[in-house]
Design a protein around this motif. Structure first.
Motif, short mmCIF file in Angstrom:
data_model
loop_
_atom_site.label_atom_id
_atom_site.label_comp_id
_atom_site.label_asym_id
_atom_site.label_seq_id
_atom_site.Cartn_x
_atom_site.Cartn_y
_atom_site.Cartn_z
N LYS A 226 35.98 26.10 36.83
CA LYS A 226 35.92 25.78 38.25
C LYS A 226 36.56 26.92 39.03
CE LYS A 226 35.90 20.76 38.63
NZ LYS A 226 36.63 19.56 38.96
N PRO A 227 35.84 27.80 39.66
CA PRO A 227 34.38 27.86 39.71
C PRO A 227 33.79 28.50 38.45
CG PRO A 227 35.30 29.64 41.00
CD PRO A 227 36.46 28.86 40.45
N ARG A 228 32.60 28.12 38.15
CA ARG A 228 31.93 28.66 36.97
C ARG A 228 31.27 29.97 37.39
NH1 ARG A 228 32.39 28.66 31.88
NH2 ARG A 228 30.54 28.44 30.60
N TRP A 229 32.01 31.08 37.23
CA TRP A 229 31.48 32.35 37.70
C TRP A 229 30.28 32.78 36.89
CZ3 TRP A 229 32.79 33.58 42.28
CH2 TRP A 229 34.08 33.35 42.74
N THR A 230 30.38 32.67 35.58
CA THR A 230 29.28 33.16 34.77
C THR A 230 29.20 32.39 33.47
OG1 THR A 230 28.28 35.11 33.77
CG2 THR A 230 30.65 34.95 33.63
#
Lengths: 333, 135
Positions: free
Chosen positions: A245-249
């Motif tokens: 969180k956040p799911r960057w990649t």
């Protein structure tokens, strides 16, 4: 006795002195490796271990990577923080990395004693193996400037160190380690005129060719993160690539995710990468990471006159600005 | 994808709107408090999700509502743009400009031209994550 062994002996005596004067209680340096052409990082806690230290053309690792962990604060605020008094054997690139880490408050300055070595550059293992044409079973740095090896096939070779230098050493902006606390005497490499020469091929390519090279190299990536783990300035407790969180990649080895990870890591290294090439050496699939770190470093130097770790009292690159910073990338109306 | 800072850039965009200046279709606007808020990872994510071009509009240096956000962004975005171009991205795909609140028509012109540039380049195939293989 060779000059290199001179420096090695001086180092050992200096370390014994530092322990005796209680200036250090832990020394990080290099000791003989179990394989030819290699040394490994060692951790000494007393003067009688000092004779394990070596200094030769195979001391390629960057020991600064251990600093964030050694000075980590305890998890509980109730536990007393007892940082070590660290002595660190450093080449020029290592010293730049140490200064970057000190600037980022990863260790108290008074707890770190930087032992600057007379560094003439380190031998690139790939170059040795290519020039020998066979597996190396024994490697010694004998008289100053020469590396003598024996191969599995029984051949003996003698190479000049200057012909075997790592890209990191050819590109080094310093003739010798600077801003150190203790300097071991000896001859250092003086030639800093070849900086970024190796980048010319990449820069001469067209945009499409550069893309193809980037894509080709990164397609080998298996997301082992060896590059990140060995990098002295990569020490985030939770790397952006591991965040949910956040799911960057994504974590897989699909090309888009791989590129995101590497470009993201490069951005996080902007103004912080000391170009020691530890990442390139660590990569198990042989990605040419150093070309991209160099390109980044060269741009940073060109645009902002900034070389990480060279001038320790400078403000970090992306935390500062100048009124006359370049506008060459801004689109004007 | 167009990133507008909440102050000068949004006001310029609204001025363009109130003057009935059209801007092209296919533009997604994201309002941020300041250009300095933009994390380069946001822009990489946009590319990964299929954005063909990214435009960032902020206040002129010296006019930032938060004093120095755009000055920090200037360095950050310059490094990002240099890096992406070095690995072969077409320069027109990532652009940033400074506008003041009163530059409504300049904003519209910049936006128009940038979208044209990106359209000429065609869809972004290099960085986009393949939707068929998404997992």
């Amino acid at each position: 006795m060779t000059k290199m062994q001179d420096a090695q002996n001086r180092l050992r005596e200096t370390v014994k002195d530092l322990f005796a004067q209680q200036k250090v209680d832990l020394v990080v340096g290099f000791e003989a490796g179990s394989l030819p052409l290699r040394t490994r990082v060692c951790f000494l806690t007393s003067a009688d271990e000092a004779d394990r230290l070596v200094w030769n053309a195979f001391c390629t690792n960057n020991p600064a990577v251990y600093i964030p962990r050694l000075f980590q604060r305890p998890a509980s605020p109730r536990e007393e923080y007892k940082p070590p008094k660290l002595g660190i054997v450093a080449k020029a690139c290592d010293a730049r990395a140490v200064h970057k880490l000190l600037e980022e408050h990863q260790a108290p300055r008074e707890n770190v004693t930087i032992i600057g070595m007379p560094c003439r550059g380190m031998a690139c293992r790939d170059k040795v193996v290519i020039q020998a044409g066979d597996e190396v079973v024994e490697a010694v740095e004998s008289t100053e400037g020469a590396v003598e090896i024996k191969t599995r096939g029984g051949a003996s070779h003698r190479f000049e160190l200057q012909d075997l230098l790592q890209q990191a050493c050819l590109d080094c902006p310093q003739a010798a380690p600077e801003h150190v606390d203790v300097q071991i005497e000896g001859a250092s490499r003086r030639d800093t005129t070849r900086r970024y020469e190796g980048l010319k091929n990449f820069e001469a390519m067209s945009a499409d060719q550069r893309w193809e090279y980037f894509r080709h190299e990164l397609s080998k990536c298996i997301r082992c993160y060896a590059c990140r783990q060995v990098c002295p300035t990569c020490y985030c407790k939770t790397c952006f690539a591991d965040m949910a969180k956040p799911r960057w990649t994504g974590a897989g080895d699909g090309l888009s995710d791989v590129m995101f990870y590497h470009i993201g890591r490069l951005m996080h290294q902007a103004g912080r990468c000391v170009e020691c090439d530890a990442c390139t050496r660590a990569c198990p699939v042989g990605i040419d990471l150093k070309t991209f770190t160099r390109k980044l470093g060269k741009d940073v130097e060109r645009l902002f006159d900034y070389v990480p770790g060279l001038r320790p009292d400078e403000a970090p690159l992306l935390c500062a600005f100048e009124d006359d910073d370049t506008e060459e990338f801004v689109t004007d109306g | 994808m167009v990133f507008l800072c909440n102050w000068c850039a949004t006001l310029a965009a609204e001025l363009a709107g109130s003057n009935r200046l059209a801007y092209p279709a296919g533009v997604r606007v994201v309002k941020v408090p300041c250009a300095g808020r933009i994390n380069p990872l946001h822009l990489l994510r946009a590319l990964q999700n299929g954005a063909d071009g990214i435009l960032v509009f902020g206040c002129h240096p010296g006019d930032c509502h938060y004093a120095k956000g755009n000055l920090l962004a200037r360095r950050r975005l310059s490094v990002l743009k240099g890096l992406l171009e070095a690995v072969g991205m077409e320069p027109a795909r990532l652009q940033f400009s400074w506008v003041t609140a009163s530059e409504g028509s300049r904003f519209a012109t910049l936006l128009d031209r940038a979208v044209q540039d990106v359209r000429t380049l065609g869809p972004n195939r290099k960085f986009v994550k393949n939707p068929a293989a998404a997992g």
